[in-house]
Motif scaffolding. Sequence first.
Motif, mmCIF file in Angstrom:
data_model
loop_
_atom_site.group_PDB
_atom_site.id
_atom_site.type_symbol
_atom_site.label_atom_id
_atom_site.label_comp_id
_atom_site.label_asym_id
_atom_site.label_seq_id
_atom_site.Cartn_x
_atom_site.Cartn_y
_atom_site.Cartn_z
ATOM 1 N N THR A 7 32.786 40.106 32.920
ATOM 2 C CA THR A 7 32.240 41.398 32.625
ATOM 3 C C THR A 7 33.363 42.531 33.159
ATOM 4 O OG1 THR A 7 30.333 42.919 33.106
ATOM 5 C CG2 THR A 7 30.903 41.704 35.005
ATOM 6 N N PRO A 12 33.313 45.186 25.337
ATOM 7 C CA PRO A 12 32.353 45.922 24.767
ATOM 8 C C PRO A 12 30.914 45.009 25.207
ATOM 9 C CG PRO A 12 33.421 44.740 22.938
ATOM 10 C CD PRO A 12 34.476 44.765 24.262
ATOM 11 N N LYS A 13 30.877 43.931 25.692
ATOM 12 C CA LYS A 13 29.731 43.099 26.343
ATOM 13 C C LYS A 13 30.365 41.924 26.985
ATOM 14 C CE LYS A 13 29.212 40.033 22.215
ATOM 15 N NZ LYS A 13 28.210 39.435 21.283
ATOM 16 N N ASP A 14 29.295 41.289 27.818
ATOM 17 C CA ASP A 14 29.935 40.376 28.770
ATOM 18 C C ASP A 14 30.334 39.078 27.991
ATOM 19 O OD1 ASP A 14 29.312 41.924 30.762
ATOM 20 O OD2 ASP A 14 27.559 40.787 31.437
#
Length: 115
Positions: A7, A12-14
């Motif tokens: 993370t 943009p995301k995990d």
Amino acid sequence: MADVTFTSPAMPKDVTVYAIAGDTRTLLSVAKEHKVPIHFECENGECGSCACEVSVLSGKTPLGISLTEKEKTVLKLAGKITQQQIDDAEVKDLPPPWRLACQFIVRHEDILVKF
Ligand code: FES
């Protein structure tokens, strides 16, 4: 076998990847394979640029994880770990929260990696 979740504000995301049992690769190696943008320079435990926070997600006692001498030196100089945390790692097998991705060997436990 372990899930390694990365993370970071840089993503943009995990991203969760699966590390294979018996694999003795570094966290940085796993990140690079999956195009996770952990910053790195030396890949040899000397520059400190790959420092990241690692926490165990399983709810179990973390596996004893030895710090390399380079990790101890670099992380302490960077103010990421204290002498007490180094002592706890050596005496009580308590891993400190900050590690060097190029030195940390992924083990058989689910971890969250913040960078
Ligand atoms: Fe330099 Fe890990 S890349 S310490």
